[in-house]
Design a protein around this motif. Structure first.
Motif, PDB file in Angstrom:
ATOM      1  N   TRP A  35      -5.102   0.583  -3.005  1.00  0.00           N
ATOM      2  CA  TRP A  35      -6.430  -0.009  -2.726  1.00  0.00           C
ATOM      3  C   TRP A  35      -7.273   0.361  -3.991  1.00  0.00           C
ATOM      4  O   TRP A  35      -8.024  -0.454  -4.204  1.00  0.00           O
ATOM      5  CB  TRP A  35      -6.889   0.240  -1.446  1.00  0.00           C
ATOM      6  CG  TRP A  35      -7.049   1.893  -1.189  1.00  0.00           C
ATOM      7  CD1 TRP A  35      -6.469   2.665  -0.335  1.00  0.00           C
ATOM      8  CD2 TRP A  35      -8.252   2.534  -1.645  1.00  0.00           C
ATOM      9  NE1 TRP A  35      -7.136   3.993  -0.384  1.00  0.00           N
ATOM     10  CE2 TRP A  35      -8.152   3.905  -1.007  1.00  0.00           C
ATOM     11  CE3 TRP A  35      -9.269   2.393  -2.368  1.00  0.00           C
ATOM     12  CZ2 TRP A  35      -9.053   4.899  -1.176  1.00  0.00           C
ATOM     13  CZ3 TRP A  35     -10.206   3.300  -2.813  1.00  0.00           C
ATOM     14  CH2 TRP A  35     -10.161   4.679  -2.180  1.00  0.00           C
TER      15      TRP A  35
ATOM     16  N   LEU B 112      -5.060  -2.230   3.394  1.00  0.00           N
ATOM     17  CA  LEU B 112      -6.152  -2.993   2.886  1.00  0.00           C
ATOM     18  C   LEU B 112      -6.866  -3.411   4.182  1.00  0.00           C
ATOM     19  O   LEU B 112      -8.124  -3.527   3.975  1.00  0.00           O
ATOM     20  CB  LEU B 112      -5.710  -3.883   1.859  1.00  0.00           C
ATOM     21  CG  LEU B 112      -5.330  -3.589   0.635  1.00  0.00           C
ATOM     22  CD1 LEU B 112      -4.592  -4.791  -0.137  1.00  0.00           C
ATOM     23  CD2 LEU B 112      -6.202  -2.748  -0.131  1.00  0.00           C
ATOM     24  N   SER B 113      -6.182  -3.709   5.325  1.00  0.00           N
ATOM     25  CA  SER B 113      -6.969  -3.946   6.559  1.00  0.00           C
ATOM     26  C   SER B 113      -6.818  -3.017   7.387  1.00  0.00           C
ATOM     27  O   SER B 113      -5.984  -2.935   8.118  1.00  0.00           O
ATOM     28  CB  SER B 113      -6.562  -5.350   6.875  1.00  0.00           C
ATOM     29  OG  SER B 113      -7.156  -5.973   8.037  1.00  0.00           O
ATOM     30  N   TYR B 114      -7.880  -2.019   7.615  1.00  0.00           N
ATOM     31  CA  TYR B 114      -7.837  -0.558   8.113  1.00  0.00           C
ATOM     32  C   TYR B 114      -7.681  -0.781   9.597  1.00  0.00           C
ATOM     33  O   TYR B 114      -7.341   0.098  10.361  1.00  0.00           O
ATOM     34  CB  TYR B 114      -8.797   0.174   7.659  1.00  0.00           C
ATOM     35  CG  TYR B 114      -8.780   0.387   6.034  1.00  0.00           C
ATOM     36  CD1 TYR B 114      -7.982   1.191   5.704  1.00  0.00           C
ATOM     37  CD2 TYR B 114      -9.414  -0.658   5.116  1.00  0.00           C
ATOM     38  CE1 TYR B 114      -7.788   1.076   4.139  1.00  0.00           C
ATOM     39  CE2 TYR B 114      -9.356  -0.687   3.835  1.00  0.00           C
ATOM     40  CZ  TYR B 114      -8.473   0.386   3.261  1.00  0.00           C
ATOM     41  OH  TYR B 114      -8.167   0.373   2.025  1.00  0.00           O
TER      42      TYR B 114
ATOM     43  N   ASN C  13     -14.147  -0.646   7.084  1.00  0.00           N
ATOM     44  CA  ASN C  13     -13.157  -1.685   7.032  1.00  0.00           C
ATOM     45  C   ASN C  13     -13.850  -2.792   6.112  1.00  0.00           C
ATOM     46  O   ASN C  13     -13.913  -4.102   6.419  1.00  0.00           O
ATOM     47  CB  ASN C  13     -12.688  -2.313   8.162  1.00  0.00           C
ATOM     48  CG  ASN C  13     -11.622  -3.056   8.100  1.00  0.00           C
ATOM     49  OD1 ASN C  13     -10.772  -3.179   7.154  1.00  0.00           O
ATOM     50  ND2 ASN C  13     -11.382  -4.241   8.920  1.00  0.00           N
TER      51      ASN C  13
ATOM     52  N   THR D 123     -12.128  -6.155   2.684  1.00  0.00           N
ATOM     53  CA  THR D 123     -11.660  -7.329   2.719  1.00  0.00           C
ATOM     54  C   THR D 123     -12.898  -8.114   3.163  1.00  0.00           C
ATOM     55  O   THR D 123     -12.829  -9.393   3.031  1.00  0.00           O
ATOM     56  CB  THR D 123     -10.578  -7.431   3.687  1.00  0.00           C
ATOM     57  OG1 THR D 123     -10.807  -7.136   5.010  1.00  0.00           O
ATOM     58  CG2 THR D 123      -9.268  -6.897   3.264  1.00  0.00           C
TER      59      THR D 123
ATOM     60  N   GLN E  64      -1.787  -3.352   8.565  1.00  0.00           N
ATOM     61  CA  GLN E  64      -2.622  -2.748   7.950  1.00  0.00           C
ATOM     62  C   GLN E  64      -2.382  -3.273   6.229  1.00  0.00           C
ATOM     63  O   GLN E  64      -3.410  -3.237   5.511  1.00  0.00           O
ATOM     64  CB  GLN E  64      -2.821  -1.447   7.867  1.00  0.00           C
ATOM     65  CG  GLN E  64      -3.325  -0.841   9.376  1.00  0.00           C
ATOM     66  CD  GLN E  64      -3.594   0.448   9.449  1.00  0.00           C
ATOM     67  OE1 GLN E  64      -3.501   1.257   8.358  1.00  0.00           O
ATOM     68  NE2 GLN E  64      -3.829   0.965  10.663  1.00  0.00           N
TER      69      GLN E  64
ATOM     70  N   ASP F  61      -2.654  -7.872   6.654  1.00  0.00           N
ATOM     71  CA  ASP F  61      -3.867  -8.616   7.281  1.00  0.00           C
ATOM     72  C   ASP F  61      -4.937  -8.875   6.460  1.00  0.00           C
ATOM     73  O   ASP F  61      -5.831  -9.840   6.739  1.00  0.00           O
ATOM     74  CB  ASP F  61      -3.919  -7.852   8.585  1.00  0.00           C
ATOM     75  CG  ASP F  61      -3.022  -8.263  10.013  1.00  0.00           C
ATOM     76  OD1 ASP F  61      -2.052  -8.808   9.476  1.00  0.00           O
ATOM     77  OD2 ASP F  61      -3.281  -7.928  10.971  1.00  0.00           O
ATOM     78  N   TRP F  62      -4.975  -8.516   5.476  1.00  0.00           N
ATOM     79  CA  TRP F  62      -6.088  -8.532   4.375  1.00  0.00           C
ATOM     80  C   TRP F  62      -5.968  -9.947   3.901  1.00  0.00           C
ATOM     81  O   TRP F  62      -7.133 -10.633   3.592  1.00  0.00           O
ATOM     82  CB  TRP F  62      -6.018  -7.559   3.149  1.00  0.00           C
ATOM     83  CG  TRP F  62      -5.104  -7.823   2.417  1.00  0.00           C
ATOM     84  CD1 TRP F  62      -3.583  -7.018   2.447  1.00  0.00           C
ATOM     85  CD2 TRP F  62      -4.736  -8.616   1.278  1.00  0.00           C
ATOM     86  NE1 TRP F  62      -2.754  -7.580   1.421  1.00  0.00           N
ATOM     87  CE2 TRP F  62      -3.423  -8.510   0.551  1.00  0.00           C
ATOM     88  CE3 TRP F  62      -5.559  -9.560   0.552  1.00  0.00           C
ATOM     89  CZ2 TRP F  62      -3.003  -8.981  -0.406  1.00  0.00           C
ATOM     90  CZ3 TRP F  62      -5.098 -10.049  -0.825  1.00  0.00           C
ATOM     91  CH2 TRP F  62      -3.872 -10.036  -0.994  1.00  0.00           C
TER      92      TRP F  62
ATOM     93  N   ASP G 268      -7.938 -11.839   6.473  1.00  0.00           N
ATOM     94  CA  ASP G 268      -9.235 -11.650   6.471  1.00  0.00           C
ATOM     95  C   ASP G 268      -9.733 -12.593   5.300  1.00  0.00           C
ATOM     96  O   ASP G 268     -10.885 -12.992   5.454  1.00  0.00           O
ATOM     97  CB  ASP G 268      -9.583 -10.131   5.772  1.00  0.00           C
ATOM     98  CG  ASP G 268      -9.135  -9.332   7.262  1.00  0.00           C
ATOM     99  OD1 ASP G 268      -9.008  -9.481   8.420  1.00  0.00           O
ATOM    100  OD2 ASP G 268      -8.761  -7.995   6.866  1.00  0.00           O
TER     101      ASP G 268
ATOM    102  N   ARG H 170     -16.278 -12.029   7.180  1.00  0.00           N
ATOM    103  CA  ARG H 170     -15.476 -12.675   5.906  1.00  0.00           C
ATOM    104  C   ARG H 170     -16.594 -13.201   5.076  1.00  0.00           C
ATOM    105  O   ARG H 170     -17.543 -13.998   5.619  1.00  0.00           O
ATOM    106  CB  ARG H 170     -14.588 -13.936   6.382  1.00  0.00           C
ATOM    107  CG  ARG H 170     -14.046 -14.546   5.168  1.00  0.00           C
ATOM    108  CD  ARG H 170     -13.152 -15.763   6.036  1.00  0.00           C
ATOM    109  NE  ARG H 170     -11.838 -15.112   6.560  1.00  0.00           N
ATOM    110  CZ  ARG H 170     -11.107 -15.922   7.174  1.00  0.00           C
ATOM    111  NH1 ARG H 170     -11.193 -17.379   7.029  1.00  0.00           N
ATOM    112  NH2 ARG H 170     -10.071 -15.485   7.697  1.00  0.00           N
TER     113      ARG H 170
END
Length: 724
Positions: free
Chosen positions: A169, A192-194, A293, A296, A332, A335-336, A339, A574
């Motif tokens: 990251w 990256l998508s915590y 988080n 993203t 995780q 899924d960024w 996002d 977003r």
């Protein structure tokens, strides 16, 4: 007498072996403790097995950091091709010391070297520089990449960046701040998508909320006199798997002490050397990333007011993750993408190429430590990096299949596996599991409550903690951390351990291992399994309780209202990104009739393949054609990449018009057209017989290349070297 009795002999044989194993295991712990003491006394400890040369010391930069850039000196039996793009491996600073990406020859560094690429490594010192921040580190890493790019201007592409876990990251942030610096970016085991995950698994994502947020991190940093001890991060990792931490890892060494000692000591040398972070660094990590988080969501802003936006990254991004990873599960890691984008059209419009590869079972550390993974996935990444770099924008999955004697065109396969890039959609990512709107609100509530608790701590308790903390007390509490004590207690500093080494050497010289069919050994193994099973039952019960508590507490409408979330709250996280770009449709349409022989051939090739991804044999066939051209006519890889991307854009804009325009940019010479047609067929058939749809589209292209009224000819079966 009893020793020779067949009824009692198995017990005495087992007892002797157990005592010998106990002493040898104690000696292993002694060696581990000595390694810890030695590493602690070194200025720049690491576990790299390669020779190296320091290029840039981050402490000398205008904004000093404790990071450094080194060149990996290739082993004597490795030949480096100076025309190949360099690889830079960034090590994770997540509590442990540097070197994990090259602690053995079957590693990320090792496979890149064997593939002929120059290799570099970015590591760090145990103690941070005063005032050092994550932003400072990102800017230093950008400087390191620029240094390597300048050293390899003649290379066939920009540097490849490999970031493991935390380093992943960090280089993604760096790449968004300096998007023109790097080539492909490989992030392995990187969250990256915590907040992402699925229920019943991966309980670590609930931990921040269950601890009341990030105020405890401030407390530990304040007790450390402004410095956070990475040993707490190590303890956190270990608590996730109590069966392994408290029994399996140690018992495996005890049970196989004659063969497992070296592997165990090599790993513990890295695992047992925790590093330090400034309070500002760890607080950024937990506030902005793990609990907040915000990465993203585009809510991280640099000191000069620049927004860190992952949309800005134009280099291909390769995400390597595993279903067996309970630290960074696939959700995780991936899924960024959900996002940032609503669909693949958004990815394409933004010009990003995103590739992911899913391992079915390997654990978190194995993603970048396992020799088996290095010899398969990481080696294939290195072999096919040019194909990855040249792929048109979109979402792809990298799939590896075994190459055997029945594989078509084995001469176009570099390793033991065939790499295929298959087109995917966001539904493929969603199918892995993701949070619903209610769970997103729960995590949002936890983040807001964290801010409240942090404010209360900093207002009421922090001044008191800072007033009573001194540099001496901070150093004392670091030295007394249970992880450090557990290592140091078994070292030669402990006088009780003095006779262990000599006794262990005597045992090694006259070892009496018990036979595999000994009944008491079977009882020992059964007892070990019972202990492991019970620890796993405990862990599963604990994890279920954590999840239920988190979901119940943060799902409360009253708590959500108390922290400012409305009952009809919609996710406004977003950052809306304008994918329209600078070019209008009219400008793109004007390009339909621009170009020449190469543009026409590439457009025709992409039309025949029509978004079906790519096979390494097809790309290698294309590369063979490129390399077989006279040097003064050879197209650089960067130019080929630009043409591939441009022609793919035109085909997406209006496929019918783009194909119909091909004759307008073809040369009049029939022989050149024929050679191009042969080359196209050579590429599309490199992975075997073309599929019916590909064959039909190829016939469409044949008619365009041969012109109306031309006599249809069979495509000659010629090798790439024969097609000029």
């Amino acid at each position: 007498m009893l020793r020779s009795n067949p009824l009692t002999a198995p017990f005495f044989d087992y007892f002797q072996d157990a005592v010998e194993r106990s002493v040898l295991f104690l000696d292993v712990l002694r060696c581990r403790g000595n390694d810890y003491v030695e590493q602690s006394n070194r200025t720049a400890p690491h576990v790299l097995t390669f020779d190296l040369e320091l290029l840039v010391d981050g402490r000398t930069l205008p904004q000093p950091v404790n990071y450094g850039l080194v060149r990996i000196i290739p082993p004597a039996d490795v030949t480096i091709d100076p025309n190949k793009r360099p690889f830079i491996v960034f090590d994770p600073r997540a509590g442990h010391g540097p070197g994990i990406g090259g602690m053995k020859h079957d590693s990320e560094i090792g496979v890149a070297l064997r593939a002929g690429h120059p290799c570099y490594f970015v590591g760090f010192l145990p103690r941070p520089e005063p005032g050092q921040t994550i932003e400072d580190v990102c800017r230093a890493e950008a400087h390191f990449v620029q240094v390597i790019a300048d050293r390899h201007r003649q290379a066939d592409g920009k540097p490849v960046l490999i970031g493991n876990c935390q380093a992943g990251w960090q280089i993604m942030m760096m790449a968004s701040m300096a998007p023109d610096l790097s080539g492909p970016i490989l992030i392995a085991g990187t969250p990256l998508s915590y907040w992402a995950g699925v229920r019943g698994k991966y309980p670590m994502r609930y931990l921040g909320g269950l601890l009341g947020g990030t105020w405890l991190t401030w407390l530990l940093s304040d007790l450390g006199n402004g410095v956070f001890d990475g040993a707490w991060l190590v303890s956190n990792f270990e608590s996730n798997n109590p069966a392994n931490t408290f029994w399996k890892k140690g018992y495996n060494v005890y049970a196989n002490v004659d063969t497992e000692a070296k592997r165990y000591l090599d790993f513990e040398k890295w695992w047992g050397s925790p590093v330090l972070l400034n309070a500002e660094e760890i607080q950024f990590i937990v506030d902005e990333l793990f609990v907040g988080n915000k990465l993203t969501a585009g809510k991280i802003v640099t000191s000069n007011g620049e927004r860190v936006d992952l949309h800005k990254i134009k280099s291909p991004i390769i995400v390597f993750c595993s279903f067996g990873d309970d630290i960074t599960p696939p959700q995780q890691a991936l899924d960024w993408i959900l996002d940032l984008y609503d669909d693949v059209d958004g990815i394409i419009a933004n010009g990003q190429t995103i590739i992911y590869s899913l391992h079915q079972s390997i654990g978190h550390l194995g993603i970048f430590v396992s020799g088996k993974v290095a010899r398969k996935e990481h080696e294939e990444f290195a072999f096919n990096i040019n194909m990855i770099d040249a792929m048109p924008p979109g979402l792809y999955e990298l799939v590896l299949t075994d190459a055997d004697e029945s594989t078509p065109r084995p001469d176009l396969v570099e390793g033991k596996y065939i790499a295929k890039l298959k087109s995917r959609t966001l539904d493929d990512i969603r199918a892995l599991g993701h949070n619903d709107a209610a769970d997103q609100r729960r995590f949002e509530t936890a983040a807001r409550l964290s801010d409240v608790n942090q404010g209360l701590y900093r207002t009421g308790l922090q001044p008191i903690v800072k007033a009573v903390t001194t540099p001496a007390s901070a150093e004392f509490q670091r030295e007394m951390h249970p992880n450090r004590v557990a290592f140091r207690a078994f070292s030669d500093r402990n006088p009780v351990m003095a006779p262990v080494a000599a006794v262990a050497e005597n045992i090694k010289a006259n070892r009496h291992p018990v036979s595999e069919d000994n009944p008491f050994l079977a009882v020992e193994r059964m007892a070990s399994s019972w202990i492991v099973n019970n620890l796993e039952i405990f862990a599963n019960a604990r994890d279920a309780m954590m999840e239920a508590t988190f979901l119940g507490l943060y799902g409360s409408p009253f708590l959500q209202a108390a922290v400012g979330l409305q009952a009809e709250h919609t996710d406004a996280r977003r950052v809306r990104h304008d994918f329209a770009g600078a070019e209008t449709r009219a400008e793109l349409e004007a390009d339909m009739a621009r170009g020449g022989f190469l543009e026409a051939s590439i457009r025709a090739l992409l039309y025949v393949l029509r978004g079906g991804g790519a096979d390494e044999r097809q790309f290698n066939a294309l590369e063979a054609l490129r390399n077989s051209a006279p040097e003064n006519e050879r197209v650089p890889l960067s130019r080929l990449k630009d043409i591939l991307r441009r022609q793919a854009t035109l085909l997406r804009l209006d496929e019918r018009e783009a194909v119909a325009s091909i004759p307008k940019i073809l040369p009049a010479d029939p022989s050149r057209r024929a050679r191009a047609l042969t080359a196209i067929y050579e590429v599309i058939s490199a992975d075997g017989e073309p599929e019916p749809g590909e064959e039909k589209r190829f016939q469409d292209i044949r008619r365009l290349f041969e012109g109306p009224g031309s006599k249809k000819q069979a495509v000659p079966d010629r090798s790439p070297q024969q097609v000029a």
